[in-house]
Scaffold this motif. Sequence first.
Motif, mmCIF file in Angstrom:
data_model
loop_
_atom_site.group_PDB
_atom_site.id
_atom_site.type_symbol
_atom_site.label_atom_id
_atom_site.label_comp_id
_atom_site.label_asym_id
_atom_site.label_seq_id
_atom_site.Cartn_x
_atom_site.Cartn_y
_atom_site.Cartn_z
ATOM 1 N N LEU A 110 -23.181 26.932 51.166
ATOM 2 C CA LEU A 110 -22.922 27.501 52.626
ATOM 3 C C LEU A 110 -21.237 27.579 52.722
ATOM 4 O O LEU A 110 -20.603 27.090 52.037
ATOM 5 C CB LEU A 110 -23.253 26.371 53.863
ATOM 6 C CG LEU A 110 -24.732 26.342 53.761
ATOM 7 C CD1 LEU A 110 -25.223 25.042 54.280
ATOM 8 C CD2 LEU A 110 -25.696 27.442 54.107
ATOM 9 N N TYR A 166 -17.933 16.927 54.327
ATOM 10 C CA TYR A 166 -18.447 18.043 54.750
ATOM 11 C C TYR A 166 -18.222 19.155 54.351
ATOM 12 O O TYR A 166 -19.198 19.919 54.150
ATOM 13 C CB TYR A 166 -18.493 17.903 56.447
ATOM 14 C CG TYR A 166 -18.982 16.760 56.974
ATOM 15 C CD1 TYR A 166 -20.086 15.778 56.407
ATOM 16 C CD2 TYR A 166 -18.987 16.422 58.392
ATOM 17 C CE1 TYR A 166 -20.596 14.587 56.996
ATOM 18 C CE2 TYR A 166 -19.674 15.224 58.852
ATOM 19 C CZ TYR A 166 -20.458 14.497 57.984
ATOM 20 O OH TYR A 166 -21.044 13.571 58.803
ATOM 21 N N SER A 176 -17.469 26.728 53.831
ATOM 22 C CA SER A 176 -16.885 25.360 53.904
ATOM 23 C C SER A 176 -16.988 24.781 55.273
ATOM 24 O O SER A 176 -17.012 23.629 55.480
ATOM 25 C CB SER A 176 -15.725 25.268 53.309
ATOM 26 O OG SER A 176 -14.914 26.043 54.223
ATOM 27 N N SER A 236 -20.837 21.084 52.070
ATOM 28 C CA SER A 236 -21.374 22.692 52.679
ATOM 29 C C SER A 236 -21.210 23.523 51.459
ATOM 30 O O SER A 236 -22.098 24.308 51.061
ATOM 31 C CB SER A 236 -20.247 23.002 53.659
ATOM 32 O OG SER A 236 -20.485 22.371 54.668
ATOM 33 N N HIS A 269 -19.530 24.805 57.510
ATOM 34 C CA HIS A 269 -20.992 24.982 58.204
ATOM 35 C C HIS A 269 -21.188 23.655 58.665
ATOM 36 O O HIS A 269 -21.661 23.353 59.931
ATOM 37 C CB HIS A 269 -21.763 25.446 57.171
ATOM 38 C CG HIS A 269 -23.210 25.960 57.748
ATOM 39 N ND1 HIS A 269 -23.911 26.815 58.294
ATOM 40 C CD2 HIS A 269 -24.256 24.782 58.135
ATOM 41 C CE1 HIS A 269 -24.847 26.791 58.791
ATOM 42 N NE2 HIS A 269 -25.120 25.342 58.808
ATOM 43 N N ILE A 270 -21.182 22.526 57.689
ATOM 44 C CA ILE A 270 -21.661 21.041 58.363
ATOM 45 C C ILE A 270 -20.782 20.725 59.132
ATOM 46 O O ILE A 270 -21.449 20.136 60.688
ATOM 47 C CB ILE A 270 -21.773 20.419 57.049
ATOM 48 C CG1 ILE A 270 -23.079 20.591 56.387
ATOM 49 C CG2 ILE A 270 -21.921 18.867 57.574
ATOM 50 C CD1 ILE A 270 -23.065 19.885 55.259
#
Length: 365
Positions: free
Chosen positions: A204, A195, A206, A199, A208-209
Amino acid sequence: MAMPTDTTIDYQTNTILKEFKEFDDTKAGVKGLVDSGIEKIPEFFIQPQELLPKSSEVASPSLQVPIIDLEAIHKDAGSYNQIVQELKQASESWGFFQLVNHNVSKDLLDEVIKGIKEFNEGSKDVKEKLYSRDIKKKVSFASNLSLYQMSAANWRDTLNCLFDDNLDPTEIPEVCRDAFMKYREGLLHVAETLYELLSAALGLPSDHISGMNCANTQIFVAHYYPPCPEPELTLGTSAHTDPSFVTFLLQDSLGGLQILHDDHWVDVTPIPGALVVNIGDLLQLASNDKFKSTKHRVLASSRGPRISLATFFVPVFDKKKPFGPIKELLSDKNPPLYKEVLATDYLKSYVSKGLNSSELSYFKL
Ligand code: OGA
Ligand code: NI
């Protein structure tokens, strides 16, 4: 009064349904048929001609799904960025990759495969007790979960296990319990790393997800594909995309998994110790079509049994939080392509329609 043709169609449909119900009532799955010594497959397994593999659609064997090696991930910034770039490329153009050096030991992977084999080849009583199509059950066993909705059945039996915070581990069959628990622990770590990388690949921050709560629930879908006496007439798993955020697939060494890439079917050649990862429909949606949820299928084979374990990572079920394209990715140049959906509704409608069709198009704006 019904027209004669309607009557004929009705009659045929009912015969197939009746045969299927008889099969379902045995609670012994496809393995039960094979054990009874059949040489011809029942009609409800015969796929329509257009869904069967065609040699003209097979890709050159030299074409292979990308391999992402995590070995150097903590070496230096350059190596990290290199992995992010490879992952971005794989997620955009393939939707599939094979992850190596992910830190889940080969011994544990082998133990998981062995546990699934032993469950399917073990006590009939244990399997019968778990046999159910009730998707509310945390642990269940069935042949072709959405069979009543599909045009033809697939040559496989499946053990399903929903890992959320309330799962009582003793519900998991004993032969695979420890292996499943340890494997899930391992996968949670791999997912965390993945993830972070995904990200970054989307540009985004790191975390974020992981902040989207996409990893709270895992659905283990453990397949057993018995050898098939007429493999050219049926499929192990019909072509479909996964209704997950991401899927981790552990497959044994037999092969048979194929993905649709540039209109051709590419073999996902087994690599010992690797995990096959694919982007699910919900990540395609979240990424606003930047990452692709790719169609895949499993061929039936006279060799077997083949064993695999697909783990669907899905967002939390209980919080009815809508799920849509990630706002930070949207702009005038990149307007949202999907409306917001509830993950629960998405999964429910997926199960009710069976394989064969992707739900994603229903959520297009
Ligand atoms: C699945 C799936 C592939 C396999 O369960 O969604 O694609 O190799 N399985 O069993
Ligand atoms: Ni799948």
